[in-house]
Design a protein around this motif. Structure first.
Motif, short mmCIF file in Angstrom:
data_model
loop_
_atom_site.label_atom_id
_atom_site.label_comp_id
_atom_site.label_asym_id
_atom_site.label_seq_id
_atom_site.Cartn_x
_atom_site.Cartn_y
_atom_site.Cartn_z
N GLY A 193 33.27 44.76 37.82
CA GLY A 193 33.14 43.46 37.18
C GLY A 193 34.53 43.00 36.76
O GLY A 193 35.34 43.80 36.27
N TRP A 194 34.82 41.73 36.96
CA TRP A 194 36.18 41.22 36.74
C TRP A 194 36.25 40.28 35.53
O TRP A 194 35.34 39.46 35.33
CB TRP A 194 36.67 40.45 37.97
CG TRP A 194 37.10 41.36 39.10
CD1 TRP A 194 36.31 42.24 39.79
CD2 TRP A 194 38.40 41.45 39.65
NE1 TRP A 194 37.04 42.88 40.75
CE2 TRP A 194 38.35 42.42 40.70
CE3 TRP A 194 39.61 40.82 39.39
CZ2 TRP A 194 39.45 42.76 41.46
CZ3 TRP A 194 40.72 41.16 40.17
CH2 TRP A 194 40.63 42.12 41.18
N ILE A 195 37.32 40.42 34.77
CA ILE A 195 37.65 39.44 33.74
C ILE A 195 38.63 38.46 34.39
O ILE A 195 39.76 38.82 34.68
CB ILE A 195 38.31 40.08 32.50
CG1 ILE A 195 37.53 41.32 32.05
CG2 ILE A 195 38.44 39.06 31.39
CD1 ILE A 195 36.10 41.05 31.66
N LEU A 196 38.17 37.25 34.65
CA LEU A 196 38.99 36.27 35.38
C LEU A 196 39.58 35.24 34.41
O LEU A 196 38.97 34.93 33.37
CB LEU A 196 38.14 35.55 36.42
CG LEU A 196 37.67 36.40 37.60
CD1 LEU A 196 36.69 35.62 38.46
CD2 LEU A 196 38.85 36.87 38.45
N ALA A 221 32.66 39.03 35.52
CA ALA A 221 31.92 39.57 34.38
C ALA A 221 32.17 38.73 33.12
O ALA A 221 31.32 38.67 32.23
CB ALA A 221 32.33 41.01 34.11
N ALA A 222 33.33 38.09 33.06
CA ALA A 222 33.68 37.25 31.91
C ALA A 222 34.90 36.42 32.27
O ALA A 222 35.57 36.68 33.28
CB ALA A 222 33.96 38.10 30.67
N GLU A 223 35.18 35.41 31.46
CA GLU A 223 36.37 34.59 31.62
C GLU A 223 37.19 34.66 30.34
O GLU A 223 36.63 34.74 29.24
CB GLU A 223 36.00 33.14 31.93
CG GLU A 223 35.33 32.96 33.29
CD GLU A 223 34.96 31.51 33.55
OE1 GLU A 223 34.95 30.73 32.57
OE2 GLU A 223 34.70 31.17 34.72
N ALA A 224 38.50 34.64 30.49
CA ALA A 224 39.39 34.75 29.32
C ALA A 224 40.43 33.62 29.35
O ALA A 224 40.96 33.31 30.42
CB ALA A 224 40.09 36.10 29.30
N LEU A 228 45.80 37.96 26.01
CA LEU A 228 45.36 38.67 24.81
C LEU A 228 43.85 38.85 24.83
O LEU A 228 43.33 39.94 24.56
CB LEU A 228 45.79 37.89 23.56
CG LEU A 228 45.48 38.54 22.21
CD1 LEU A 228 46.18 39.89 22.10
CD2 LEU A 228 45.88 37.63 21.07
N ALA A 229 43.12 37.78 25.19
CA ALA A 229 41.67 37.88 25.29
C ALA A 229 41.27 38.80 26.45
O ALA A 229 40.30 39.57 26.34
CB ALA A 229 41.06 36.49 25.49
N GLY A 237 35.18 47.12 27.49
CA GLY A 237 34.36 47.60 28.59
C GLY A 237 33.65 46.51 29.36
O GLY A 237 32.71 46.79 30.12
N ALA A 238 34.09 45.24 29.17
CA ALA A 238 33.42 44.15 29.88
C ALA A 238 33.75 44.12 31.35
O ALA A 238 33.00 43.56 32.16
CB ALA A 238 33.80 42.82 29.23
N GLY A 239 34.86 44.71 31.76
CA GLY A 239 35.26 44.70 33.16
C GLY A 239 36.73 45.05 33.29
O GLY A 239 37.38 45.46 32.33
N ILE A 240 37.26 44.88 34.50
CA ILE A 240 38.67 45.12 34.75
C ILE A 240 39.35 43.78 35.00
O ILE A 240 38.69 42.75 35.12
CB ILE A 240 38.89 46.09 35.94
CG1 ILE A 240 38.33 45.48 37.24
CG2 ILE A 240 38.24 47.42 35.65
CD1 ILE A 240 39.31 44.73 38.08
N ALA A 241 40.66 43.79 35.07
CA ALA A 241 41.38 42.53 35.26
C ALA A 241 42.70 42.81 35.95
O ALA A 241 43.05 43.97 36.22
CB ALA A 241 41.60 41.84 33.92
N LEU A 242 43.42 41.74 36.22
CA LEU A 242 44.79 41.83 36.69
C LEU A 242 45.70 41.27 35.62
O LEU A 242 45.37 40.29 34.96
CB LEU A 242 45.00 41.06 38.00
CG LEU A 242 44.18 41.52 39.22
CD1 LEU A 242 44.63 40.75 40.46
CD2 LEU A 242 44.31 43.01 39.45
N ALA A 243 46.86 41.90 35.43
CA ALA A 243 47.80 41.47 34.41
C ALA A 243 49.21 41.83 34.85
O ALA A 243 49.42 42.78 35.61
CB ALA A 243 47.48 42.14 33.07
#
Length: 298
Positions: A193-196, A221-224, A228-229, A237-243
């Motif tokens: 699941g991705w945090i986009l 999985a969610a949007e930020a 920071l968010a 644990g909502a998902g993974i992301a790129l940073a």
């Protein structure tokens, strides 16, 4: 006092300080009749004498003393305003309003602003956190003078200087099964699941494009709204992301950044300002940025 100008006030001050019409004329670089005429005009407007002309040295009357005090204050205020204007034109005074996106707060922008403030102590620097998509409107509406943010599509009314161009990394919780990898192909994250980034952030489209080129569409999985968010959601644990690597200071010990193999989405930080901006305050900060981040081959 209609018709009263600064020259009338300067004349009164000169006579009071010199005690003589002739010496006041020499000081002001004019003739004694001209000095007499200027003071007479001031007295005519007020309807009372301001100077004792039958005494040597010439001295102010009681009303003249009061007017003299006000004249000195007025002339000092004008001189101060002129001095401030001259210093502003030289880039030594004034107000500079800067918008910063969250990622740039953890890059080189803070150090550059500190350097600018040290070099220009007379300039008031105001800063606000402003997302990259909101920065162009803030610049056009003159709510800010400069912005540090992600690069947006070229627009004719804004100028920019690229400050950093870095590849994104996989942002994973330390307990994730892939957290210990030296590097990862982007496709290894297809089942996550991705945090986009929330739209309309340009980085969102870049991430989606790179994922599609890697053979999958990320499951949101969610949007930020910012990094920071993003870090908080990954940590929860909502998902993974790129940073980017510059967000490491946000990640903390419970989050890891794993390099991606091959071509990875990139984040570009830039300094943006209004094209044709004449303010020396803006030009000075842009010049400092050019010293800190020389263009390739420059």
């Amino acid at each position: 006092m209609q018709g009263i100008e600064l020259r009338h006030l300067r004349c009164l001050v000169a006579i009071a300080e010199e005690g003589s019409f002739s010496r006041a004329a020499q000081r002001l670089g004019t003739s004694q009749p001209a000095v007499s005429q200027l003071v007479r005009r001031l007295e005519d407007v007020l309807g009372q004498r301001l100077l004792h002309r039958d005494r040597l040295p010439v001295t102010p009357t009681p009303l003249g003393e009061a007017v003299l005090h006000q004249a000195r204050e007025a002339l000092a205020a004008v001189e101060q305003a002129l001095d401030t204007t001259r210093r502003t034109l030289r880039g030594e005074a004034g107000r500079l309003r800067i918008g910063l996106s969250v990622p740039t707060l953890h890059g080189g922008a803070p150090a550059l602003i500190r350097r600018y403030r040290a070099a220009r102590p007379g300039v008031t620097v105001e800063m606000c956190v402003l997302s990259s998509p909101d920065q162009p409107a803030a610049l056009r509406e003159r709510r800010i003078d400069l912005a540090f943010g992600g690069v947006l599509p070229d627009v004719p009314d804004l100028a920019r200087r690229v400050l950093a161009d870095e590849p994104m990394r996989a942002l994973l919780p330390a307990w994730h099964k892939l957290a210990g990898a030296a590097s990862l192909p982007l496709a290894a994250l297809r089942e996550e699941g991705w945090i986009l980034p929330a739209p309309p952030m340009p980085l969102r489209e870049e991430i989606l494009l790179q994922c599609r080129q890697a053979g999958f569409t990320p499951r949101a999985a969610a949007e930020a709204p910012d990094f920071l968010a993003t870090c908080g959601l990954v940590l929860a644990g909502a998902g993974i992301a790129l940073a980017p690597e510059t967000s490491r200071s946000l990640a903390g010990p419970e989050l890891v950044l794993v390099p991606l193999q091959g071509e990875a989405p990139r984040i570009v930080h830039a300094l943006v300002w209004r094209a044709g901006e004449a303010s020396p305050l803006v030009r000075d900060l842009v010049a400092l940025a050019a010293e800190a981040w020389p263009e390739p081959g420059g």
